[in-house]
Each structure stands twice: as structure tokens, then as C-alpha cells.
Design an enzyme around this catalytic site. Structure first.
Site, short mmCIF file in Angstrom:
data_model
loop_
_atom_site.label_atom_id
_atom_site.label_comp_id
_atom_site.label_asym_id
_atom_site.label_seq_id
_atom_site.Cartn_x
_atom_site.Cartn_y
_atom_site.Cartn_z
CG ASN A 86 -4.77 -2.56 -10.74
OD1 ASN A 86 -5.14 -1.49 -10.24
ND2 ASN A 86 -5.20 -3.74 -10.28
CD GLN A 132 17.80 -7.33 5.46
OE1 GLN A 132 17.20 -7.85 6.41
NE2 GLN A 132 18.17 -6.06 5.48
CD GLN A 184 12.01 -5.68 0.66
OE1 GLN A 184 10.94 -6.13 1.03
NE2 GLN A 184 12.63 -4.70 1.31
NE ARG A 232 1.32 4.56 2.21
CZ ARG A 232 1.55 4.20 3.47
NH1 ARG A 232 2.00 5.09 4.33
NH2 ARG A 232 1.30 2.97 3.88
CB SER A 244 -14.13 -1.94 -12.60
OG SER A 244 -14.97 -1.61 -13.71
#
Length: 232
Positions: A158, A91, A88, A169, A56
Site C-alpha cells: 500500500n 527453486q 516469488q 531504500r 493512515s
């Protein structure tokens, strides 16, 4: 080409985490604790917190990345990760009159498929330009743009969220583009927070556990065999 740069981060992240954890069990204040924390004490405490899963306090440090040369395929996956902040390239306001495209390696390796891929993207580009020249708003013309369209994004996470992100990933089962992004982000944060992220990565590497079941890549079996060989 993908570009990943750590542009901002909490100063002395390892020490900040250690100080925050120490405060929970100390009668003195954070400022006094910080004065007495040596590099050895910081490293020992942060490693212990990681081993015990008491992370934490890792939320007290954050890291901001500038990311370019990635596809909308990647960012659609990226924004599923919480807790994080994202900004981001739009577009709606940034016209795509000459959009760059991200080409998957499997397509790039096949000349015939790559030629058809380029042909379709060029046709989309031509129609997009025709629509905007005819007065169609960019916010509507963008509906035909492919997921391959290059985009740019700023991401802040964080340390606790980043560790979870790297578990998922950096895994061999992750989609190739976001896996490359995760590995590059991990390289960046290890330069400024080496203790916090020393054990970051897929669970087969960090915990000798795989959650992919029948879809496992088989790396865990190889790692366990290597562990056994080292004992002999």
C-alpha cells in the site's frame, strides 16, 4: 538486467486517499464526496495529509509490481518490509539447470575477480545439474545455489508502506541493488499517483533529516548548504 513494471494499482489513487480522508469529517457519504472532489482539492488535501503525517488513509491504495532480473540477495532484503505481499519464483518447482546470475558492479569491474566469480558459478551449475540428473530433488539440490542466482517476484504494497520503503531504500546507504529497485519502483508509482509520491524518497531529501548518524553519506550537509545558498 533488472526489470520493474507496475502491473496493477488502485484506480485514481490520489483521489481515493483524498476521498477517504474527507469522509472522516463529513456528514455525507463517500460517493457524494467523490463527485465534489476537484483535482485541485485532491492535490491540496493529499499534500496536507503528507505534511501532517496523517497517512493512515494512504493504506486504502495499493500497487503491484512484477520484478525480474534481481538476485536472492535483493529479495532477502525486500521481504523484510511489512506490510506487503510477496509471490516469488520457487527453486523447489522451477529447476535452475541454466541459472542466470546477478553480478555486482564492483566484481564486474575487476576482470580477475570476475573470472573467478564466473568459474565458481559454473562449477556450482555443473554440480547442481549432476545432482538433479542423479535423482536428487530440486528442493535439495538448490541448497548449493548462490545468492547471485536470478529470481522473479511479484510485490504488492500500500502507499503508506511504499513511502516507508522509499525512505529506507532510496537512501545512498542502502545496498546498491535494492536501491536501484526502489528508485525504479518510485518512478513507476509517480506516473499514476504523482501527488501521493511527490515527496517520496530518502529523508535527507524529503525532510532534511538523516538517521544514519556517523554512517551518513554526507548528502544532508550538501543539501542544507544548497538551501542556504538559495536564500542569499
Amino acid at each position: 538486467m533488472m526489470q520493474v513494471k507496475l502491473i496493477r494499482y488502485t484506480p485514481e489513487p490520489d483521489k481515493t486517499v483524498a476521498m477517504s480522508a474527507h469522509l472522516c469529517y463529513s456528514p455525507i457519504g463517500a460517493a457524494e464526496i467523490e463527485e465534489n472532489l476537484t483535482d485541485e482539492k485532491v492535490a491540496s488535501l493529499v499534500k496536507m495529509l503528507g505534511r501532517m503525517g496523517h497517512t493512515s488513509t494512504f493504506e486504502h491504495v495499493s500497487f503491484t509490481f512484477a520484478i525480474e532480473g534481481v538476485s536472492r540477495v535483493l529479495t532477502h532484503q525486500l521481504v523484510r518490509h511489512r506490510i506487503a505481499s510477496y509471490s516469488q519464483q520457487s527453486q523447489r518447482y522451477v529447476k535452475e539447470h541454466d541459472f542466470e546470475r546477478i553480478v555486482p558492479p564492483s566484481i564486474a569491474r575487476d576482470p580477475a575477480v570476475k573470472a573467478r566469480f564466473d568459474e565458481l558459478c559454473n562449477a556450482i551449475q555443473g554440480f547442481y545439474n549432476d545432482m538433479t540428473e542423479a535423482g536428487i530433488p530440486a528442493e535439495d539440490a538448490r541448497y548449493i545455489l548462490p545468492n547471485a542466482t536470478e529470481t522473479k517476484i511479484v510485490v504488492t504494497m500500500n502507499a503508506r508502506s511504499l513511502l516507508h520503503f522509499f525512505e529506507l531504500r532510496c537512501c545512498s546507504r542502502a545496498q546498491w541493488e535494492i536501491r536501484e529497485l526502489a528508485n525504479r519502483m518510485l518512478e513507476e508509482v509517480r506516473q499514476v499517483a504523482p501527488v501521493l509520491f511527490a515527496k517520496a524518497g530518502p529523508t535527507c531529501v524529503t525532510q532534511r533529516v538523516c538517521h544514519e548518524g556517523k554512517m551518513s553519506c554526507g548528502r544532508l550537509k550538501q543539501l542544507l548548504a544548497e538551501d542556504e545558498a538559495k536564500k542569499k
